[in-house]
Each structure stands twice: as C-alpha cells, then as structure tokens.
Design a protein around this motif. Structure first.
Motif, PDB file in Angstrom:
ATOM      1  N   LEU A 208      -7.232  -9.079   1.211  1.00  0.00           N
ATOM      2  CA  LEU A 208      -6.522  -7.833   1.461  1.00  0.00           C
ATOM      3  C   LEU A 208      -5.667  -7.469   0.256  1.00  0.00           C
ATOM      4  N   GLY A 209      -5.118  -6.273   0.267  1.00  0.00           N
ATOM      5  CA  GLY A 209      -4.249  -5.833  -0.817  1.00  0.00           C
ATOM      6  C   GLY A 209      -2.794  -6.108  -0.501  1.00  0.00           C
ATOM      7  N   TYR A 210      -2.004  -6.292  -1.545  1.00  0.00           N
ATOM      8  CA  TYR A 210      -0.569  -6.511  -1.365  1.00  0.00           C
ATOM      9  C   TYR A 210       0.115  -5.225  -0.869  1.00  0.00           C
ATOM     10  N   GLY A 211       1.170  -5.403  -0.082  1.00  0.00           N
ATOM     11  CA  GLY A 211       2.043  -4.300   0.319  1.00  0.00           C
ATOM     12  C   GLY A 211       1.314  -3.146   0.973  1.00  0.00           C
ATOM     13  N   SER A 212       0.377  -3.444   1.875  1.00  0.00           N
ATOM     14  CA  SER A 212      -0.462  -2.403   2.483  1.00  0.00           C
ATOM     15  C   SER A 212      -0.464  -2.515   4.002  1.00  0.00           C
ATOM     16  N   THR A 213      -0.692  -1.372   4.645  1.00  0.00           N
ATOM     17  CA  THR A 213      -0.855  -1.328   6.100  1.00  0.00           C
ATOM     18  C   THR A 213      -2.335  -1.211   6.425  1.00  0.00           C
TER      19      THR A 213
END
Length: 385
Positions: A100-105
């Motif tokens: 997944l990506g950092y700092g994401s919803t």
C-alpha cells in the motif's frame, strides 16, 4: 375387550398429538416475522478493520466471508485505482497482493451470496501510516557490474538507522555458488556484506533489499526497495611486501606479473604504504594529487587505481623513476613505471584485493572500504542479528 382397549389407546395418542399441535401454534397477539426482514446469514469481515489508523503498508488487506461466497470485492486507493488481489479457490477469502501507499485512505466494498440465498454487502475504509521521515537506501555493486573477489556488498542510508535489526532482516544475498558471509554495520548509515574468504571466481550474486515499509524507529521508514545483480570476475590478487620494492600480481593463485615499485617512505609511519588488505576502489586514467603539507599541488599522474580514502593509490610516477624498484620514497602511494602502471590498470577490476605487508604502520579504519581490515570474529560481531 382387547380390541376396545387398543382403539382407546390409539384415540388417546391421537388426542395427545392434537394437543401438542395446538400448543405449538402462534400465540395470540404475536406478529409474524417477514422473511424479507431477516438479515443475510453471510458475515463479511475485513483486516485492517473499518476505521483503522496507522496501518502498515506491508500488511495484506484481507476480506473474509462466513456462510457465503464472494461475488465482488474491491479495494481502492485515494485515486480510485484498484489494489491488486485475488480470491481463494472457494471464494471465501480475498487477499491483496501489492504494498500500500504511505499516508493514504483505502476503501473496500464487497458483496457475497449467502448460503441462505441472500446477498450481504460490506463497505468501509482505513488509513495507512504517515511516516515522519522517509529514508532512502542505495546498493553497491550496481546492476550488471563485474567486480573483483574482495568486493563487499554495501547498503548505505541517507539517514541514521536506529532499528538496525529491522533493516538487516530485509536484506537477502543469493549466490550461484555456496558462499559463507555476513552483514556488519560499519556505521549507523552503512551495512556491508562480505564473504568470510574471497569470493569464488565467476560467482553470480543477487541482492534484494526489501526496505519499503520497514520501520527504522522514531517514525522513520524505508522509502523504496532496492535490488542488484552482479558477477564476480576472475581471481586476481595484488601482494606487496614493501621492503621488497616489488608489486606482484596473482591470477588463480599463480604469479602472473611482477612490477618494480617504490612505496611509502619507510622511516616515517605517516608516509608508509600501510599494512592491510584493501581493494581497488576506483580506476582513473588520470588523477590530480594535492598535499600542501608536503609541498605539492595539481600533480597529474596516469593509470591510477585508488585503494583507500586515506590517500593511497597505485599509479605511474616517472618523476620517481630513479627509486622505483630500489627505494621507498613516495608519500604512501605505490609508484610504478608508466608502462607497468598501464599494464596493471588494464588488468584490474574494482574490488580486486591488494594485500600489503612489511610497513611500520597499519591502514586506519577510516576508509570507505575497510571491510578486509577486520578479522572474521570482529566482522560478525557487528551484525545486528
């Protein structure tokens, strides 16, 4: 009489059944349940849970259904793009297959057909960790390089690493030939892997540093994975016993060349060509040498192989021709005749070992490549695992 008693018992039995039937009927005043209002049996759950915060970017997203089978599963990033994943064979578990990506919803939606024929629906979202610092790593040797048998593998970080064990667990070395080796932390920004003995010639090496998502401590996380594949070349070792004024080159254990040389001044340990095993770090057709302390600047020399950050090179020095092969008069470098320097330069690979003995001083542990200056016990003691 027997027949009449039998009939009577049957009548009692029939009456009992009727009474039981009457007792099992709906009690007056109780409303009937509408089947359409009964919730589906299928139960969908997710990990990370709905509303979870600071989720690891490496943790797989998993959706499961009980008493039913999935007909649709979707996990999307903030841009609405789907996260790759797959259903298992019985369509009861979906698992993501990419980081997944950092700092994401992230948002998930799912539908499942329950075993009772009813459709269950599920929606929700969660947030991934937002690092305080992203730490970049570089890996050497680079892809497709051919290097000498003493070449270490080096991972360097642009910020200090507090949790060295976490970083080291993400590092994997694979070799085409079995090689004993170990990682050692040379600073809080550098970890090297070297074999116990020199690499076997012609070994293929693959290094995988799965550092993305690794928590180094203090809110610092790995920025990206890095990998490399390289090859160990032929076995070539240089040996210099400084009092002999000769540089010997060995291929596969046999002497293949010898060159007269002049090494660092014997009387001054600060000017010795120091003892120790170092490696060819660079190959420079020409180099400029400066040392104001000893009265020279902008001195140009040819066919230069740097062997430390302490200032030592193997290079031509025709200006010192009178002493080459006879006296040690340099400021620490190994001086060769130009024709010999060119011949050696053409034969050398980055990572070739250079073994120096006979001096009063030893190499200091300040060079970028000091891996072979440590004995094996000291080396392995620097592992974080």
């Amino acid at each position: 009489m027997i027949e009449r008693r039998t009939v009577f018992r049957a009548a009692i039995a029939a009456g009992s059944v009727g009474a039981l039937a009457a007792c099992s009927g709906r009690t007056a005043g109780t409303a009937e349940v509408d089947p359409a209002q009964v919730p589906p049996k299928a139960k969908i759950t997710a990990e990370p849970a709905v509303g979870a915060k600071d989720v690891s970017v490496l943790a797989p997203v998993t959706l499961k259904v009980e008493e039913g089978k999935f007909t649709e599963v979707s996990v999307t990033n903030p841009e609405g793009e789907p996260v790759a994943g797959h259903l298992d064979g019985d369509k009861r578990t979906w698992t993501s297959s990419e980081p997944l990506g950092y700092g994401s919803t992230y948002t998930y939606t799912a539908e499942a057909d329950g075993d009772d024929g009813k459709v269950a629906e599920f929606t929700g979202s969660f947030d991934t960790i937002n690092p305080a610092t992203l730490v970049r790593a570089t890996l050497n040797p680079v892809d497709n390089a051919e290097v000498g048998v003493a070449m270490p593998i080096s991972v360097k970080f642009n910020e200090p690493v507090a949790d060295r064990a976490a970083a080291q667990r993400a590092l994997v070395v694979e070799t085409s030939t079995e090689v004993e080796g170990a990682w050692a932390w040379l600073s809080d920004r550098q970890v090297d892997w070297r074999p116990k003995e020199y690499w076997p010639a012609n070994t293929d090496v693959k290094v995988t540093a799965k550092l993305y998502g690794v928590h180094y401590g203090g809110g610092a996380y790995g920025k990206a994975d890095v990998t490399t594949q390289f090859r160990i070349g032929r076995n070539q070792v240089v040996k210099i016993h400084t009092p002999d004024h000769v540089m010997r080159v060995y291929r596969d254990g046999r002497e293949s060349a010898s060159y007269p040389c002049s090494n660092g001044k014997d009387a001054d340990p600060n000017l010795n060509t120091p003892n120790g095993t170092v490696i060819v770090m660079t190959r420079e057709p020409t180099s400029i040498f400066d040392n104001e302390r000893y009265g020279y600047t902008d001195v140009k020399k040819k066919w230069c192989c740097r062997i430390s950050n302490h200032g030592e090179y193997i290079h031509e020095n025709e200006e010192n021709r009178a002493n080459i092969g006879k006296n040690n008069t340099s400021h620490g470098c190994v001086n060769l005749f130009e024709v010999d320097a060119k011949a050696y330069f053409d034969s050398a690979l980055i990572g070739d070992p250079v073994e120096i003995t006979g001096s009063k001083a030893d190499f200091p542990l300040t060079s970028d490549v000091m891996d072979w200056l440590l004995d094996w016990q000291t080396w392995t003691s620097k592992s974080a695992l």
